[in-house]
Design an enzyme around this catalytic site. Structure first.
Site, mmCIF file in Angstrom:
data_model
loop_
_atom_site.group_PDB
_atom_site.id
_atom_site.type_symbol
_atom_site.label_atom_id
_atom_site.label_comp_id
_atom_site.label_asym_id
_atom_site.label_seq_id
_atom_site.Cartn_x
_atom_site.Cartn_y
_atom_site.Cartn_z
ATOM 1 N N GLY A 12 0.481 -1.532 -0.129
ATOM 2 C CA GLY A 12 0.207 -0.065 -0.022
ATOM 3 C C GLY A 12 1.182 1.060 0.279
ATOM 4 N N ARG A 15 0.498 5.052 -2.482
ATOM 5 C CA ARG A 15 -0.019 6.737 -2.056
ATOM 6 C C ARG A 15 0.179 6.430 -0.026
ATOM 7 N NH1 ARG A 15 -5.516 5.582 -2.268
ATOM 8 N NH2 ARG A 15 -5.335 3.484 -2.937
ATOM 9 N N ILE A 17 -0.476 6.940 3.473
ATOM 10 C CA ILE A 17 1.039 6.458 4.802
ATOM 11 C C ILE A 17 1.634 5.210 4.544
ATOM 12 C CG2 ILE A 17 0.639 5.682 6.838
ATOM 13 C CD1 ILE A 17 -1.432 6.178 8.188
ATOM 14 N N SER A 142 -4.644 0.486 13.589
ATOM 15 C CA SER A 142 -5.070 1.294 13.683
ATOM 16 C C SER A 142 -5.589 1.828 15.050
ATOM 17 C CB SER A 142 -6.793 1.865 12.817
ATOM 18 O OG SER A 142 -7.842 2.758 13.333
ATOM 19 N N SER A 144 -9.366 2.169 15.731
ATOM 20 C CA SER A 144 -9.567 1.255 15.195
ATOM 21 C C SER A 144 -9.660 -0.007 16.002
ATOM 22 C CB SER A 144 -10.609 2.006 13.535
ATOM 23 O OG SER A 144 -10.887 3.267 13.566
ATOM 24 N N TYR A 155 -14.633 -2.718 9.084
ATOM 25 C CA TYR A 155 -13.050 -2.280 8.982
ATOM 26 C C TYR A 155 -12.112 -2.751 10.792
ATOM 27 C CZ TYR A 155 -8.734 1.520 9.383
ATOM 28 O OH TYR A 155 -8.340 2.186 9.309
ATOM 29 N N LYS A 159 -9.270 -4.574 12.101
ATOM 30 C CA LYS A 159 -7.987 -4.481 13.048
ATOM 31 C C LYS A 159 -7.398 -5.007 13.753
ATOM 32 C CE LYS A 159 -6.343 -0.841 9.518
ATOM 33 N NZ LYS A 159 -5.252 -1.523 8.919
ATOM 34 N N THR A 187 -6.132 9.298 13.358
ATOM 35 C CA THR A 187 -6.899 10.152 12.132
ATOM 36 C C THR A 187 -5.498 11.258 11.233
ATOM 37 O OG1 THR A 187 -9.247 10.661 12.971
ATOM 38 C CG2 THR A 187 -8.381 11.878 10.632
ATOM 39 N N ASN A 193 -10.224 8.796 3.793
ATOM 40 C CA ASN A 193 -10.742 9.379 4.570
ATOM 41 C C ASN A 193 -11.132 11.095 4.239
ATOM 42 O OD1 ASN A 193 -8.438 10.496 5.619
ATOM 43 N ND2 ASN A 193 -8.404 9.258 7.502
HETATM 44 P P1 NAP Z 1 -4.640 5.394 1.817
HETATM 45 O O1 NAP Z 1 -3.909 6.648 1.468
HETATM 46 O O2 NAP Z 1 -6.652 4.750 0.766
HETATM 47 O O3 NAP Z 1 -3.769 4.060 0.297
HETATM 48 C C1 NAP Z 1 -4.288 2.732 1.190
HETATM 49 C C2 NAP Z 1 -2.775 1.758 0.245
HETATM 50 O O4 NAP Z 1 -3.175 0.859 0.505
HETATM 51 C C3 NAP Z 1 -2.808 2.483 -1.367
HETATM 52 O O5 NAP Z 1 -1.670 2.485 -1.799
HETATM 53 C C4 NAP Z 1 -3.900 1.386 -1.848
HETATM 54 O O6 NAP Z 1 -2.734 1.236 -3.140
HETATM 55 C C5 NAP Z 1 -3.232 -0.123 -1.314
HETATM 56 N N1 NAP Z 1 -4.347 -1.317 -1.475
HETATM 57 C C6 NAP Z 1 -5.579 -1.349 -1.387
HETATM 58 N N2 NAP Z 1 -5.799 -2.102 -1.518
HETATM 59 C C7 NAP Z 1 -5.225 -2.612 -1.740
HETATM 60 C C8 NAP Z 1 -4.946 -4.117 -2.284
HETATM 61 N N3 NAP Z 1 -5.407 -4.935 -2.363
HETATM 62 N N4 NAP Z 1 -3.757 -4.547 -2.487
HETATM 63 C C9 NAP Z 1 -2.658 -3.848 -2.282
HETATM 64 N N5 NAP Z 1 -2.814 -2.441 -1.879
HETATM 65 C C10 NAP Z 1 -4.201 -2.720 -1.750
HETATM 66 O O7 NAP Z 1 -5.399 5.143 2.725
HETATM 67 P P2 NAP Z 1 -4.415 5.180 4.255
HETATM 68 O O8 NAP Z 1 -4.965 6.111 4.817
HETATM 69 O O9 NAP Z 1 -2.469 5.707 3.699
HETATM 70 O O10 NAP Z 1 -4.460 3.878 5.049
HETATM 71 C C11 NAP Z 1 -2.925 3.134 4.499
HETATM 72 C C12 NAP Z 1 -3.201 2.197 5.940
HETATM 73 O O11 NAP Z 1 -2.836 2.750 6.967
HETATM 74 C C13 NAP Z 1 -4.420 1.451 5.864
HETATM 75 O O12 NAP Z 1 -4.295 0.539 6.789
HETATM 76 C C14 NAP Z 1 -5.385 2.528 6.996
HETATM 77 O O13 NAP Z 1 -6.239 1.408 7.527
HETATM 78 C C15 NAP Z 1 -4.686 2.753 8.217
HETATM 79 N N6 NAP Z 1 -4.876 3.654 8.658
HETATM 80 C C16 NAP Z 1 -5.251 4.865 8.578
HETATM 81 C C17 NAP Z 1 -5.719 6.268 8.692
HETATM 82 C C18 NAP Z 1 -6.588 7.560 8.878
HETATM 83 O O14 NAP Z 1 -6.699 8.266 9.216
HETATM 84 N N7 NAP Z 1 -5.536 7.955 6.858
HETATM 85 C C19 NAP Z 1 -6.025 5.668 10.510
HETATM 86 C C20 NAP Z 1 -5.590 5.071 11.077
HETATM 87 C C21 NAP Z 1 -4.813 2.929 10.398
HETATM 88 P P3 NAP Z 1 -3.354 0.976 -4.351
HETATM 89 O O15 NAP Z 1 -4.781 1.310 -4.570
HETATM 90 O O16 NAP Z 1 -2.768 1.048 -5.270
HETATM 91 O O17 NAP Z 1 -3.789 -0.553 -4.815
#
Ligand code: NAP
Length: 252
Positions: A12, A15, A17, A142, A144, A155, A159, A187, A193
């Site tokens: 992931g 983009r 994190i 998370s 969460s 979700y 987690k 967050t 989000n």
């Molecule tokens: P994001 O910007 O939407 O990034 C999600 C990443 O996961 C993207 O690079 C996406 O890449 C990849 N992905 C999704 N489904 C996939 C799949 N089936 N196979 C391979 N790659 C996949 O979201 P983010 O906030 O950075 O999230 C990253 C992590 O942080 C997640 O685990 C999320 O639960 C966790 N998190 C986020 C927050 C927050 O507030 N943002 C808080 C707590 C935890 P592609 O679309 O190119 O596949």
């Protein structure tokens, strides 16, 4: 250069994190496999790592598909011959009311967020054991995982599963010198989000919730993940590190 010469996989990392972690690892001297489904965005992460002076490759893979995960691990081995660090980060959060969560949506969230972490961890741990690498496996969980959330039953369940997966892996892989830890972000504004945080009342709520103020940036999570990947964390395993600006200790 805390990761000089290490080989790291960040899922992931196209983009958000994951990209911030991958770029930070590159700045610290690691060679990074950027994993995700979107090629243009993955190549942009590779470009940023190269700009930071390190090596990177993009590997297109869906982490919920075992064949694609195995092929991804094979590609990393063909390129660099070993794997020192795995960061499980790929995740989705398609917000939905509990009564509206279909079986298909439930499966998609659990398959990506929980099964994906299992598949990548097992494939990489096998390599680490075979090569005698005292590796690092880190999960982006998370807050969460510890609290219920509106429109996030699927979700939150995924987690919470990650936390106990990581603790159980810590037990299983400790004898091989492989550590398994989790970072639990609050967050952080990303594509996951952005549409929700665009609502002024939601944004104001989250900004007020954190004693340190504001909403996190992806870079705020990269440092704590780097800690678990570095030598400084050599006696940490099964740890759950909350990184949320204090949101979860503030009852209001
Ligand atoms: P994001 O910007 O939407 O990034 C999600 C990443 O996961 C993207 O690079 C996406 O890449 C990849 N992905 C999704 N489904 C996939 C799949 N089936 N196979 C391979 N790659 C996949 O979201 P983010 O906030 O950075 O999230 C990253 C992590 O942080 C997640 O685990 C999320 O639960 C966790 N998190 C986020 C927050 C927050 O507030 N943002 C808080 C707590 C935890 P592609 O679309 O190119 O596949």
């Amino acid at each position: 250069m805390r990761l000089k010469g290490k080989v790291a996989i960040v899922t992931g990392a196209t983009r958000g994190i994951g990209r911030a972690i991958a770029v930070r690892f590159g700045q610290e001297g690691a060679r990074v496999a950027v994993v995700g489904r979107s090629e243009p965005e993955g190549l942009e992460t590779v470009r940023q790592i190269e700009e930071a002076g390190s090596e990177a490759i993009f590997i297109q893979a869906d982490v919920s598909d075992k064949a694609q995960v195995d092929a991804m691990v094979q590609k990393v081995l063909e390129k660099w011959g070993t794997i020192d660090i795995l960061v499980n980060n790929a995740g989705i959060c398609p917000f939905a009311e509990f009564l509206d969560i279909t079986e298909e949506l439930w499966d998609r969230v659990l398959d990506t967020n929980l099964k994906g972490y299992f598949l990548c961890s097992q494939a990489v741990a096998r390599v680490m054991i075979e090569k005698g690498v005292k590796g690092r496996i880190i999960a982006v969980s998370s807050i969460s995982s510890e609290f219920g959330g509106r429109q996030q039953a699927h979700y939150c369940a995924s987690k919470a599963g990650i936390n106990l997966l990581i603790k159980s892996m810590a037990i299983a892989l400790g004898p091989y010198g492989i550590t398994c830890n989790a970072v639990l972000p609050g967050t952080v504004e990303t594509d996951i989000n952005r549409h929700v945080l665009a609502q002024p009342e939601v944004r104001a709520y989250w900004e007020k919730r954190a004693p340190l103020g504001g909403i996190g940036r992806p870079e705020d999570i990269a440092g704590p993940v780097l800690f678990f990947a570095s030598d400084d964390a050599s006696w940490c395993t099964g740890s759950m590190l909350v990184v949320d600006g204090g949101t979860s200790v503030f009852l209001q």
